[in-house]
Write a protein that holds these residues in place. Structure first.
Motif, PDB file in Angstrom:
ATOM      1  N   ILE A 279     -22.867  10.408  57.446  1.00  0.00           N
ATOM      2  CA  ILE A 279     -22.504   9.366  56.556  1.00  0.00           C
ATOM      3  C   ILE A 279     -21.603   8.414  57.401  1.00  0.00           C
ATOM      4  O   ILE A 279     -20.878   8.885  58.401  1.00  0.00           O
ATOM      5  CB  ILE A 279     -21.830  10.051  55.434  1.00  0.00           C
ATOM      6  N   LYS A 280     -21.807   7.098  57.301  1.00  0.00           N
ATOM      7  CA  LYS A 280     -21.197   6.037  58.119  1.00  0.00           C
ATOM      8  C   LYS A 280     -20.422   5.112  56.993  1.00  0.00           C
ATOM      9  O   LYS A 280     -20.619   4.966  55.903  1.00  0.00           O
ATOM     10  CB  LYS A 280     -22.232   5.350  58.919  1.00  0.00           C
ATOM     11  N   ASN A 281     -19.448   4.453  57.543  1.00  0.00           N
ATOM     12  CA  ASN A 281     -18.707   3.631  57.163  1.00  0.00           C
ATOM     13  C   ASN A 281     -19.900   2.078  56.936  1.00  0.00           C
ATOM     14  O   ASN A 281     -20.490   2.045  57.719  1.00  0.00           O
ATOM     15  CB  ASN A 281     -17.372   3.146  57.718  1.00  0.00           C
ATOM     16  N   TYR A 282     -19.269   1.384  55.975  1.00  0.00           N
ATOM     17  CA  TYR A 282     -19.876   0.154  55.811  1.00  0.00           C
ATOM     18  C   TYR A 282     -18.893  -1.067  56.060  1.00  0.00           C
ATOM     19  O   TYR A 282     -17.940  -1.188  55.073  1.00  0.00           O
ATOM     20  CB  TYR A 282     -20.658  -0.014  54.381  1.00  0.00           C
ATOM     21  N   ILE A 283     -19.073  -1.765  57.100  1.00  0.00           N
ATOM     22  CA  ILE A 283     -17.970  -2.752  57.608  1.00  0.00           C
ATOM     23  C   ILE A 283     -18.719  -3.945  58.125  1.00  0.00           C
ATOM     24  O   ILE A 283     -19.397  -3.426  58.928  1.00  0.00           O
ATOM     25  CB  ILE A 283     -17.124  -2.000  58.649  1.00  0.00           C
ATOM     26  N   ASN A 284     -18.407  -5.106  57.597  1.00  0.00           N
ATOM     27  CA  ASN A 284     -18.855  -6.391  58.092  1.00  0.00           C
ATOM     28  C   ASN A 284     -20.382  -6.386  58.142  1.00  0.00           C
ATOM     29  O   ASN A 284     -20.931  -6.716  59.052  1.00  0.00           O
ATOM     30  CB  ASN A 284     -18.338  -6.645  59.360  1.00  0.00           C
ATOM     31  N   GLY A 285     -20.978  -5.489  56.921  1.00  0.00           N
ATOM     32  CA  GLY A 285     -22.292  -5.695  56.757  1.00  0.00           C
ATOM     33  C   GLY A 285     -22.916  -4.570  57.505  1.00  0.00           C
ATOM     34  O   GLY A 285     -24.170  -4.638  57.758  1.00  0.00           O
ATOM     35  N   GLU A 286     -22.515  -3.731  58.528  1.00  0.00           N
ATOM     36  CA  GLU A 286     -22.928  -2.816  59.298  1.00  0.00           C
ATOM     37  C   GLU A 286     -22.372  -1.276  58.846  1.00  0.00           C
ATOM     38  O   GLU A 286     -21.480  -1.272  58.471  1.00  0.00           O
ATOM     39  CB  GLU A 286     -22.460  -3.039  60.630  1.00  0.00           C
ATOM     40  N   LEU A 287     -23.386  -0.493  59.180  1.00  0.00           N
ATOM     41  CA  LEU A 287     -22.958   1.055  59.110  1.00  0.00           C
ATOM     42  C   LEU A 287     -22.656   1.713  60.334  1.00  0.00           C
ATOM     43  O   LEU A 287     -23.181   1.648  61.560  1.00  0.00           O
ATOM     44  CB  LEU A 287     -24.532   1.699  58.600  1.00  0.00           C
ATOM     45  N   LEU A 288     -21.177   2.038  60.452  1.00  0.00           N
ATOM     46  CA  LEU A 288     -20.465   2.299  61.560  1.00  0.00           C
ATOM     47  C   LEU A 288     -19.869   3.879  61.351  1.00  0.00           C
ATOM     48  O   LEU A 288     -19.422   4.161  60.424  1.00  0.00           O
ATOM     49  CB  LEU A 288     -19.424   1.219  61.755  1.00  0.00           C
ATOM     50  N   LYS A 289     -19.832   4.296  62.469  1.00  0.00           N
ATOM     51  CA  LYS A 289     -18.948   5.658  62.620  1.00  0.00           C
ATOM     52  C   LYS A 289     -17.374   4.945  62.855  1.00  0.00           C
ATOM     53  O   LYS A 289     -17.117   3.774  63.005  1.00  0.00           O
ATOM     54  CB  LYS A 289     -19.239   6.189  64.017  1.00  0.00           C
ATOM     55  N   SER A 290     -16.641   5.969  62.436  1.00  0.00           N
ATOM     56  CA  SER A 290     -15.173   5.772  62.641  1.00  0.00           C
ATOM     57  C   SER A 290     -14.690   5.356  64.030  1.00  0.00           C
ATOM     58  O   SER A 290     -15.295   5.933  65.023  1.00  0.00           O
ATOM     59  CB  SER A 290     -14.145   6.955  61.993  1.00  0.00           C
ATOM     60  N   SER A 291     -13.980   4.489  64.213  1.00  0.00           N
ATOM     61  CA  SER A 291     -13.670   4.156  65.655  1.00  0.00           C
ATOM     62  C   SER A 291     -12.809   5.303  66.550  1.00  0.00           C
ATOM     63  O   SER A 291     -12.971   5.287  67.401  1.00  0.00           O
ATOM     64  CB  SER A 291     -12.626   2.953  65.725  1.00  0.00           C
ATOM     65  N   ASN A 292     -12.534   6.315  65.606  1.00  0.00           N
ATOM     66  CA  ASN A 292     -11.748   7.283  66.142  1.00  0.00           C
ATOM     67  C   ASN A 292     -12.506   8.576  66.450  1.00  0.00           C
ATOM     68  O   ASN A 292     -12.283   9.476  66.943  1.00  0.00           O
ATOM     69  CB  ASN A 292     -10.465   7.684  65.717  1.00  0.00           C
ATOM     70  N   LYS A 293     -13.853   8.435  66.042  1.00  0.00           N
ATOM     71  CA  LYS A 293     -14.866   9.329  66.131  1.00  0.00           C
ATOM     72  C   LYS A 293     -14.503  10.648  65.431  1.00  0.00           C
ATOM     73  O   LYS A 293     -15.070  11.980  65.686  1.00  0.00           O
ATOM     74  CB  LYS A 293     -15.017  10.139  67.526  1.00  0.00           C
ATOM     75  N   ASN A 294     -13.479  10.550  64.650  1.00  0.00           N
ATOM     76  CA  ASN A 294     -12.831  11.827  63.880  1.00  0.00           C
ATOM     77  C   ASN A 294     -13.823  11.892  62.448  1.00  0.00           C
ATOM     78  O   ASN A 294     -13.845  10.816  61.900  1.00  0.00           O
ATOM     79  CB  ASN A 294     -11.646  11.224  63.373  1.00  0.00           C
TER      80      ASN A 294
END
Ligand code: NDP
Length: 481
Positions: free
Chosen positions: A4-19
């Motif tokens: 499952i990924k975050n939805y930030i600025n229109g993109e599906l992203l992993k958490s920046s801290n890889k946690n």
């Protein structure tokens, strides 16, 4: 393993801290997904994108914003089964419930707020040669925090009114049930929702939830969850004088008079007691029965409850699925211990049921009925949020109202009687934000929704939600001869 990924600025992203956090399927008690445990850096990226998006989104015509919500609603409708399966896997609720309640209601939330905002009239006042015109303006970036019991239903209930009036939203679903919000993010991309209008940050309430509440650029917090969390949010939000709307716990009384339509009452009562394994804030968990029908009622209610089929949420015959988490199951078990210590008589359930061997590591609990407890018992005072109800006798209306109001919560009350005069008088005196007479869970989305006492602060629904997510500005013009 689903990622499952975050939805930030229109993109599906992993958490920046890889946690990451492990996400469980409660019906088998096993990890099936991982979701980001978002960090402050993720929040800052989301805020930057929302700030940028707000400049355009807030200036779009309302009707154009509505079109996006309608598009998203129709894409969910096309994928209803996928959403329903996700919700049941994540939460443990019967698939037939996700298909008939959770996902259809999420679609309805989006459609309802897409249209209501266009219908709201603007106010203006004239006094001699001075005219005041009231403008509703979006607040800016707002935060929504939602719980695990009705994941997509409550997620959409908050973001739809916020978005339609021109706010940008940072939404945090429950860390226990993030899957349907992830699917929702994908749908937003498909619907070409402008980047940054909605950001979905997954993760722990105590980490990212707190950061959202504390962030000075987030102008309002709309929260649904437990009362202790709500109180903490109220304290923290006051540092920045944020607007807050808090929908919290309940310990809802059901008052049953001997003159009610008995069959309708019993059928409805099974739902108000045990639907979604009793994990609905509006469930009726304190049942007050007029003493003249107590024995008959007890026999019939037990017989009907025994017929509920517990097991695999994906089996179409299942009425009771799994409890959402092991921690929550343990909380329910603790209340059974208290009931015994307090002299309660468990007349049905109170135990972990036998289920199919493939479900043996899942978290299940038998629908439970307890009598013989005092009004001071923890089980009559505190929210259990599980399939556990108490039976209590009353003599007359005065007796019933005294017991029903003797509680710190005030979300909803339910009355069963065929005497409308008696019902209305009682309804006026019941200390709750909502009173159902001869029904349960009937919802007209235009009405104010929210509790009083420890159950709520502020109202949601219809124009009440629009009011919350906007600021009224008075533009006052004087005309000269
Ligand atoms: P919680 O209060 O534990 O959590 C609700 C949400 O708040 C979750 O997303 C949670 O994140 C987040 N959160 C937790 N701690 C904080 C914090 N300190 N700061 C900011 N956010 C935080 O409630 P539950 O999820 O256990 O939900 C059950 C409760 O919700 C019951 O009390 C129920 O009555 C209530 N509820 C009320 C409704 C209403 O309309 N009145 C409707 C539905 C439920 P995380 O998941 O990571 O902990």
């Amino acid at each position: 393993m689903i990622e499952i990924k975050n939805y930030i600025n229109g993109e599906l992203l992993k958490s920046s801290n890889k946690n990451n956090l492990d996400i469980f399927n409660p019906s088998i008690g096993k990890i099936y997904a991982q979701c980001p445990n978002s960090s402050e850096k993720d929040l800052e990226t989301a805020i930057t994108s929302s700030e940028k998006a707000f400049l355009k989104w807030s200036r779009l015509k309302q009707i154009d914003r509505s079109q996006f919500l309608l598009k998203i609603a129709s894409l969910i409708e096309c994928n209803l089964d996928e959403f329903a399966k996700a919700e049941s896997m994540d939460n443990g609720k019967p698939l037939k419930l996700s298909q008939s309640l959770d996902i259809p209601r999420s679609i309805k939330n989006l459609k309802f707020f897409a249209t209501i905002a266009n219908d709201l009239e603007t106010e203006s006042f004239t006094q001699r040669k001075v005219k005041s015109h009231i403008l509703r303006q979006p607040l800016g970036i707002v935060g929504t925090i939602s719980p695990w019991n009705l994941p997509l239903y409550l997620f959409t209930w908050k973001i739809a009114p916020a978005l339609v009036v021109g706010n940008c939203v940072i939404a945090k679903p429950s860390e226990i049930t993030p899957y349907s919000a992830y699917l929702f993010s994908k749908i937003c991309i498909e619907a070409n929702l402008p980047k940054g209008v909605l950001n979905v940050l997954h993760g722990s309430g105590k980490v990212i939830g707190r950061k959202i509440v504390n962030h000075k650029k987030i102008k309002a917090i709309s929260f649904t969850g437990g009362t202790d969390t709500g109180k903490e949010i109220a304290k923290k939000a006051s540092n920045h004088l944020k607007k807050i709307s808090l929908e919290m716990g309940g310990k809802n009384p059901v008052i049953i008079f001997d003159d009610c339509n008995y069959n309708q009452m019993i059928n409805s009562l099974i739902k108000s007691s045990f639907l979604n394994q009793g994990q609905i804030c509006l469930s009726g968990s304190r049942i007050y029965i007029q003493e003249t029908i107590y024995n008959k009622f007890k026999k019939d209610f037990i017989a009907k409850t025994k017929k509920l089929r517990i097991g695999d949420p994906f089996n179409k015959n299942t009425d009771q699925g799994a409890i959402v988490s092991e921690e929550h199951l343990n909380k329910i078990l603790n209340y059974i211990k208290y009931a015994k210590e307090e002299g309660g008589k468990i007349i049905l359930g109170g135990n972990i049921p036998k289920v199919d061997s493939k479900l043996s590591s899942g978290w299940y609990f038998t629908p439970t009925v307890i009598e013989n407890l005092s009004q001071k018992s923890k089980l009559n005072k505190e929210e259990i949020f599980g399939p556990v109800v108490t039976l209590n006798k009353f003599k007359d209306s005065e007796d019933a109202i005294k017991m029903a109001n003797d509680n710190d919560y005030g979300l909803a009350s339910i009355i069963w009687t065929d005497d409308p005069n008696k019902a209305n008088k009682l309804a006026e005196r019941l200390e709750s934000g909502l009173v159902w007479i001869n029904c349960w869970l009937e919802r007209d989305l235009r009405t104010p929704f929210g509790g009083i006492k420890n159950s709520g602060y502020g109202k949601e629904g219809g124009k009440y939600a629009i009011d919350f997510f906007t600021e009224s500005k008075n533009i006052c013009i004087k005309y000269y001869d």
